[in-house]
Design an enzyme around this catalytic site. Structure first.
Site, short mmCIF file in Angstrom:
data_model
loop_
_atom_site.label_atom_id
_atom_site.label_comp_id
_atom_site.label_asym_id
_atom_site.label_seq_id
_atom_site.Cartn_x
_atom_site.Cartn_y
_atom_site.Cartn_z
N ARG A 156 27.65 46.29 48.89
CA ARG A 156 28.15 46.89 47.64
C ARG A 156 27.10 46.80 46.54
O ARG A 156 26.96 47.72 45.72
CB ARG A 156 29.44 46.17 47.25
CG ARG A 156 30.21 46.61 46.06
CD ARG A 156 29.63 46.33 44.72
NE ARG A 156 29.29 44.96 44.45
CZ ARG A 156 28.54 44.60 43.41
NH1 ARG A 156 28.07 45.48 42.57
NH2 ARG A 156 28.23 43.32 43.23
N ILE B 142 17.04 43.14 33.88
CA ILE B 142 17.46 42.73 32.53
C ILE B 142 17.22 41.22 32.36
O ILE B 142 16.53 40.77 31.44
CB ILE B 142 18.97 43.02 32.31
CG1 ILE B 142 19.30 44.49 32.58
CG2 ILE B 142 19.39 42.60 30.90
CD1 ILE B 142 20.79 44.79 32.66
N ARG C 254 48.92 32.56 64.01
CA ARG C 254 48.83 31.12 64.19
C ARG C 254 50.22 30.47 64.16
O ARG C 254 51.00 30.73 63.23
CB ARG C 254 47.98 30.55 63.06
CG ARG C 254 47.93 29.07 62.94
CD ARG C 254 46.85 28.51 63.80
NE ARG C 254 46.57 27.13 63.47
CZ ARG C 254 45.81 26.36 64.24
NH1 ARG C 254 45.27 26.86 65.35
NH2 ARG C 254 45.59 25.11 63.91
N PHE D 101 56.05 29.47 56.66
CA PHE D 101 56.06 28.38 55.68
C PHE D 101 55.97 28.94 54.26
O PHE D 101 55.10 29.76 53.96
CB PHE D 101 54.89 27.41 55.93
CG PHE D 101 55.03 26.67 57.23
CD1 PHE D 101 56.04 25.75 57.41
CD2 PHE D 101 54.16 26.91 58.28
CE1 PHE D 101 56.18 25.08 58.61
CE2 PHE D 101 54.30 26.26 59.49
CZ PHE D 101 55.31 25.33 59.65
N GLN D 102 56.86 28.47 53.41
CA GLN D 102 56.93 29.05 52.07
C GLN D 102 55.67 28.81 51.25
O GLN D 102 55.32 29.61 50.39
CB GLN D 102 58.15 28.50 51.32
CG GLN D 102 59.43 29.12 51.82
CD GLN D 102 60.61 28.80 50.93
OE1 GLN D 102 60.52 28.00 50.01
NE2 GLN D 102 61.74 29.41 51.23
N GLU E 97 26.85 40.79 36.01
CA GLU E 97 27.22 41.89 35.11
C GLU E 97 28.13 41.46 33.98
O GLU E 97 29.12 42.12 33.66
CB GLU E 97 27.92 42.99 35.92
CG GLU E 97 27.03 43.57 36.94
CD GLU E 97 26.36 44.83 36.49
OE1 GLU E 97 26.76 45.38 35.45
OE2 GLU E 97 25.44 45.26 37.17
O1 GRA Z 1 24.85 46.90 14.78
P1 GRA Z 1 23.70 47.20 15.67
O2 GRA Z 1 23.13 48.57 15.49
O3 GRA Z 1 22.67 46.13 15.60
O4 GRA Z 1 24.28 47.23 17.16
C1 GRA Z 1 24.92 46.09 17.70
C2 GRA Z 1 26.10 46.56 18.52
O5 GRA Z 1 26.79 47.59 17.85
C3 GRA Z 1 23.98 45.56 18.77
O6 GRA Z 1 24.33 46.22 19.98
C4 GRA Z 1 25.44 47.06 19.78
N1 GRA Z 1 26.33 46.94 20.93
C5 GRA Z 1 26.73 47.96 21.67
N2 GRA Z 1 26.46 49.26 21.60
C6 GRA Z 1 27.04 50.06 22.50
C7 GRA Z 1 26.88 45.79 21.40
N3 GRA Z 1 27.66 46.08 22.46
C8 GRA Z 1 27.58 47.42 22.63
C9 GRA Z 1 28.16 48.31 23.55
N4 GRA Z 1 28.99 47.89 24.50
N5 GRA Z 1 27.86 49.61 23.45
C10 GRA Z 1 24.08 44.05 18.95
O7 GRA Z 1 25.43 43.75 19.18
P2 GRA Z 1 25.96 42.28 19.34
O8 GRA Z 1 27.43 42.36 19.47
O9 GRA Z 1 25.37 41.40 18.28
O10 GRA Z 1 25.31 41.89 20.76
P3 GRA Z 1 25.15 40.47 21.43
O11 GRA Z 1 26.09 39.48 20.81
O12 GRA Z 1 23.72 40.13 21.53
O13 GRA Z 1 25.60 40.76 22.95
C11 GRA Z 1 26.80 41.23 23.34
C12 GRA Z 1 27.15 40.85 24.80
C13 GRA Z 1 27.31 39.35 24.98
C14 GRA Z 1 28.45 41.55 25.10
C15 GRA Z 1 26.01 41.36 25.74
O14 GRA Z 1 24.81 40.71 25.52
C16 GRA Z 1 26.38 41.26 27.18
O15 GRA Z 1 27.05 42.16 27.70
N6 GRA Z 1 25.95 40.20 27.89
C17 GRA Z 1 26.14 40.08 29.33
C18 GRA Z 1 24.88 40.38 30.04
C19 GRA Z 1 25.08 40.96 31.40
O16 GRA Z 1 26.11 41.55 31.74
N7 GRA Z 1 24.06 40.86 32.21
C20 GRA Z 1 24.09 41.47 33.49
C21 GRA Z 1 22.78 41.37 34.12
S1 GRA Z 1 22.53 42.49 35.46
C22 GRA Z 1 23.41 41.88 36.75
O17 GRA Z 1 24.22 41.01 36.66
C23 GRA Z 1 23.16 42.53 38.07
C24 GRA Z 1 24.30 42.41 39.03
C25 GRA Z 1 24.21 43.38 40.09
C26 GRA Z 1 25.46 43.59 40.92
O18 GRA Z 1 26.01 42.62 41.48
O19 GRA Z 1 25.89 44.73 41.05
#
Ligand code: GRA
Length: 383
Positions: free
Chosen positions: A84, A124, A266, A276-277, A361
């Protein structure tokens, strides 16, 4: 409210189920043990159109929609969750190129991602930038008609095998997150060192560290403008989160099916253990959590298909599906006992793979933060 899938969606779901059972299942256990990356299966899924459900035909897609993507992904993950991840690595870059790329970028890069000729990725995360994306340190410095990348990325899915994908880096560190930029990188060039990383699960999805030493990216591969990177990244994560959510549904379903089958086979103390509940309690909870998560994930996909914002709904769906997968894998392990713990049977693989969904993610805690801060009025999720 219509809960029926169209004939077209049923057909695509059945196609994915058949592919998963015929092509992935027979070698899933040995691929997991040998940690084999199945590039052949990535290309076969490309041939079947599994990456193109949100991509126009002009770029090799089929536009069946986000719900089709969810249905396909769930079927693949039910049989082997690591396969996936590969789907997401093709879809994520393609959708982001479609949304933010120039015509030239779209024509040049999306078709290869659709067929699997390009093995995609999105880079990222860094050692000190996981949940806090803006904390990344990698820089991209303009040098004539190219940018030179310096720094490094960690825990990158497909890192060891990708030949083209997204990378995020600072073009201007003084601007904080507004100085981040997004690029499409063609990886097979000097300036990149790769290291393969070992993890507990998702073994057929190679994970890597990427180190950049003046790694070149043509200026023509910048997505949007300099400084658009953070918003592009947030947009991308919202799309790819849905794929993870669908993957978690598949794992939840696989674990539940294993538990139900075992309860019916089983016998202990003179009766089937399903009598078994305490086991019934587990099965009921597995089903309730999985079904609730499925409705939430399908709703998020349906919203995407209506071209409506769904960041909040995708986060709710991803959170609930990840937790449902972990609940189900844990409960199945308890029901199967030694047969669950044994590496000769698949439940321990579901258990290991399920954990990834609470991490990738946006961890479960990041999803809760997005959901709660939206409710409290601190930060609107849908925009
Ligand atoms: O006001 P501005 O112009 O400065 O804009 C702010 C905000 O409006 C700025 O970003 C904008 N913004 C967005 N714009 C559009 C924030 N969220 C969104 C959005 N959804 N859409 C800064 O905003 P902020 O609220 O101060 O941002 P923050 O606190 O730095 O971060 C927010 C947040 C924690 C949600 C974010 O950093 C985040 O989503 N973190 C999680 C990181 C993540 O998901 N990493 C994944 C890595 S890749 C991976 O895992 C691969 C897996 C592969 C697989 O299994 O499929």
């Amino acid at each position: 409210m219509d809960f029926d899938l169209s004939d077209e969606l049923i057909a695509v779901r059945d196609l994915a189920r058949e592919f998963a059972e015929k092509e992935i299942a027979p070698t899933a256990a040995q691929d997991d043990k040998a940690q084999t990356f199945r590039g052949d299966l990535v290309r076969k899924m490309g041939e079947l159109g599994f990456y193109g459900t949100m991509i126009p035909e002009a770029y090799g897609g089929n536009e069946l929609g986000a719900l089709a993507m969810v249905l396909i992904t769930e079927e693949i993950a039910r049989v082997h969750s690591a396969m996936r991840v590969g789907i997401n690595m093709q879809i994520g870059p393609a959708l982001t190129l479609l949304q933010f790329g120039t015509d030239e970028q779209k024509n040049k890069f999306i078709p290869g991602l659709m067929t699997g000729e390009t093995i995609g990725c999105f880079a990222i995360t860094e050692p000190d930038a996981g949940s806090d994306v803006a904390a990344m340190r990698t820089t991209a410095t303009k040098d004539g008609d190219r940018y030179l990348l310096n720094g490094g990325k960690l825990w990158i899915s497909n890192g060891p095998v990708t030949n083209g994908g997204l990378v995020y880096a600072y073009t201007d560190r003084t601007q904080k997150h507004r100085g981040m930029s997004a690029f499409f990188a063609e990886w097979d060039q000097p300036g990149l060192t790769r290291r393969t990383l070992e993890t507990m699960g998702a073994h057929c999805s190679p994970l890597g560290e990427l180190t950049f030493d003046n790694f070149p990216i043509p200026t023509a591969n910048l997505l949007g403008k300099e400084g658009d990177g953070f918003k592009i990244c947030m947009w991308q994560l919202n799309q790819t989160r849905l794929n993870c959510a669908a993957g978690a549904l598949g794992v939840a379903r696989a674990a539940k099916e294993a538990a139900v089958n075992y309860c019916n086979q089983r016998s202990q103390f003179g009766q089937k253990i399903g009598e078994f509940q305490m086991n019934q309690d587990s099965i009921a909870q597995m089903i309730a959590h999985e079904e609730a998560a499925r409705l939430l994930v399908y709703r998020a996909a349906w919203l995407a298909d209506q071209k409506r914002p769904n960041n909040l709904e995708a986060s709710i769906g991803k959170y609930c599906a990840a937790e449902a997968a972990n609940f189900a894998a844990d409960a199945a392990m308890k029901i199967l006992g030694a047969y669950g713990y044994s590496t000769e049977f698949p439940v321990e693989r579901y258990y290991r793979d399920a954990k990834s969904y609470q991490i990738v993610e946006g961890s479960s805690n990041v999803q809760k933060m997005i959901i709660a801060q939206d409710a409290l009025g601190y930060r609107k999720a849908n925009r």
